[in-house]
Design an enzyme around this catalytic site. Structure first.
Site, mmCIF file in Angstrom:
data_model
loop_
_atom_site.group_PDB
_atom_site.id
_atom_site.type_symbol
_atom_site.label_atom_id
_atom_site.label_comp_id
_atom_site.label_asym_id
_atom_site.label_seq_id
_atom_site.Cartn_x
_atom_site.Cartn_y
_atom_site.Cartn_z
ATOM 1 N N ASP A 117 9.467 3.003 -0.358
ATOM 2 C CA ASP A 117 8.406 3.612 0.441
ATOM 3 C C ASP A 117 8.687 3.255 1.896
ATOM 4 O O ASP A 117 8.396 2.151 2.349
ATOM 5 C CB ASP A 117 7.047 3.088 -0.016
ATOM 6 C CG ASP A 117 5.894 3.670 0.788
ATOM 7 O OD1 ASP A 117 6.147 4.302 1.841
ATOM 8 O OD2 ASP A 117 4.737 3.486 0.381
ATOM 9 N N LYS A 130 4.584 10.273 8.547
ATOM 10 C CA LYS A 130 4.338 11.073 9.743
ATOM 11 C C LYS A 130 5.353 10.888 10.864
ATOM 12 O O LYS A 130 5.359 11.670 11.810
ATOM 13 C CB LYS A 130 2.925 10.799 10.252
ATOM 14 C CG LYS A 130 2.555 9.332 10.324
ATOM 15 C CD LYS A 130 1.052 9.142 10.405
ATOM 16 C CE LYS A 130 0.665 7.678 10.278
ATOM 17 N NZ LYS A 130 0.799 7.166 8.900
ATOM 18 N N TYR A 177 0.855 -1.192 0.000
ATOM 19 C CA TYR A 177 0.000 0.000 0.000
ATOM 20 C C TYR A 177 0.884 1.233 0.000
ATOM 21 O O TYR A 177 1.787 1.361 0.829
ATOM 22 C CB TYR A 177 -0.906 -0.008 1.235
ATOM 23 C CG TYR A 177 -1.817 1.184 1.333
ATOM 24 C CD1 TYR A 177 -2.928 1.311 0.499
ATOM 25 C CD2 TYR A 177 -1.593 2.173 2.281
ATOM 26 C CE1 TYR A 177 -3.781 2.402 0.603
ATOM 27 C CE2 TYR A 177 -2.442 3.264 2.397
ATOM 28 C CZ TYR A 177 -3.531 3.376 1.551
ATOM 29 O OH TYR A 177 -4.372 4.457 1.654
#
Length: 425
Positions: A237, A265, A142
């Site tokens: 990623d 984050k 994802y």
């Protein structure tokens, strides 16, 4: 009726599914979401005054635990100066310099507002740099909810059993090729079949959105070699693994150098932020240096930068945090395997460092297809048992268990004792 149930009744009337992110709805586990009021250290507290040992950690960034005092103070101090300027600040320069110093592959960076935005922008940069259109991703990985990356995605998409997403034009998905995680041959075939057309290959170096699936020995190096051979940009990623597996992320942990990297984050202490960066010649295609356009009013927001710097400073000053998390992660996984063996269960326990997963699957989990063999009904039963015992896990078989520096051995043992009781029942 409990306060959480009352809030959910109100929420479903004004928000799709009563939530702002699908997996929070608890649909896959047949339960009602707990509405969290506050968090501190290793614990979250719901609106009904229940305390839970938390293993979601805001989906990863709370590596130091919730409500870290130094991060909180940095946010408070920065807020006195203003919340947003839409202009250049010293804080974002400090953050960019820090990331470039800690992660050698990051020669230049651009701040954005989320991991999704970071990935979307990195792919655009790769396409602009190479002049090619196609990208390769892996089934079950994802990379946020941008159109071209929702093809056979993991995370909430996988939890809901949605293979792709409505609303994504066929043209957006046409240039997205899917390979099999931990299978370099599947990548090599795609590169040969689309010779000179693939701009980038994007991968979670440790898959963290179909559960936790480690890279097999040689897999990441194989991807590096194939991208070099075919002139494709290798994108790591690291929204989940960045600054969690090590100060250099998964690329430092495994010793592989990508061309571009995305962070989420964790570089904002859990606040809404992300960044992408890598080789200077690629990053200099970004406007205003080059013709690849990307912008954002809140990019480099001073509050998020202050929070992120406070978190990264603590991690850099206390590198033994990673050793302790690795030890605790190994202890957690080893004891859980012992519990399963004693109960006569052959379920799979996977993980690396502070990332773990219990797959209710009978065969080793190496990719999307083997992850999907998990018994999600049994996971739902396990999840609700653990929640009743005040253990806060992600409400999905296909998410990670996150440990933080705030978790103690007592917390972990209490969690494992509850798991042992479940499997003995």
């Amino acid at each position: 009726m409990f306060r959480s149930e009352q809030l959910f009744e109100r929420a479903v009337k004004v928000m799709p599914g009563g939530v702002n992110s699908p997996v929070r709805a608890y649909q896959s586990v047949g339960s009602t979401p707990r509405f969290i009021r506050r968090a501190d250290g290793a614990y979250v507290y719901d609106v009904d005054q229940n305390r839970y040992i938390d293993y979601i950690c805001s989906w990863g960034p709370m590596i130091l635990g919730h409500n870290n005092m130094k991060i909180r103070e940095a946010v408070i101090q920065a807020s006195y100066e203003g919340l947003s300027f839409g202009a250049a600040t010293e804080m974002e320069v400090n953050m960019a310099e820090r990331i470039c110093r800690l992660v050698p592959s990051m020669e230049m960076v651009r701040m954005v507002n989320s991991g999704t935005e970071a990935v979307m922008s990195a792919i655009r940069a790769a396409r602009g740099y190479t002049g090619r259109n196609k990208i390769i991703k892996f089934e079950g990985c994802y990379h946020g909810h941008s159109d071209s990356l929702l093809v056979k995605a993991g995370s909430g998409v996988m939890t809901a059993g949605i293979p792709d997403s409505l609303g994504v034009p066929e043209g957006c998905a046409r240039d997205t090729l899917t390979a099999v995680y931990n299978d370099c041959d599947s990548v090599a075939r795609l590169l040969e079949e689309n010779k000179g057309e693939v701009a980038a290959l994007i991968v979670e170096p440790v898959a963290g959105n179909m559960g936790v699936v480690e890279p097999c020995p040689g897999f990441l190096q194989g991807l590096r070699d194939l991208c070099t051979e075919h002139g494709a940009v290798l994108i790591f990623d690291e929204v989940i693994t960045g600054f969690r597996l090590s100060l250099q992320g998964a690329q430092g942990y495994y010793g592989i150098t990508p061309d571009l990297t995305t962070f989420g984050k964790i570089i904002g202490g859990g606040m809404p932020v992300g960044c992408y960066g890598g080789r200077r010649e690629i990053m200099q295609t970004i406007a205003p240096c080059g013709s690849v356009y990307q912008a954002g009013t809140l990019s480099g927001n001073p509050i998020a930068m202050a929070a992120g710097l406070a978190e990264l400073t603590q991690l850099e000053e206390n590198p033994d945090i990673y050793l302790r998390l690795e030890e605790m992660g190994n202890y957690f996984r080893d004891r859980l395997r012992d519990i399963l063996k004693a109960a006569g269960k052959s379920y799979q326990v996977t993980g690396v460092g502070s990332l773990s997963c219990l797959f209710f699957a009978e065969q080793p989990v190496l990719n999307y297809q083997t992850a999907k063999t998990s018994d999600t009904a049994e996971f739902a039963r396990y999840f609700n048992w653990m929640l009743d015992h005040h253990i806060h896990l992600a409400p999905s078989q296909f998410e990670a268990i996150f440990l933080s520096a705030a978790h103690t051995k007592k917390d972990v043992d209490e969690t494992l004792d509850a798991a042992e009781e479940f499997f003995r029942a």
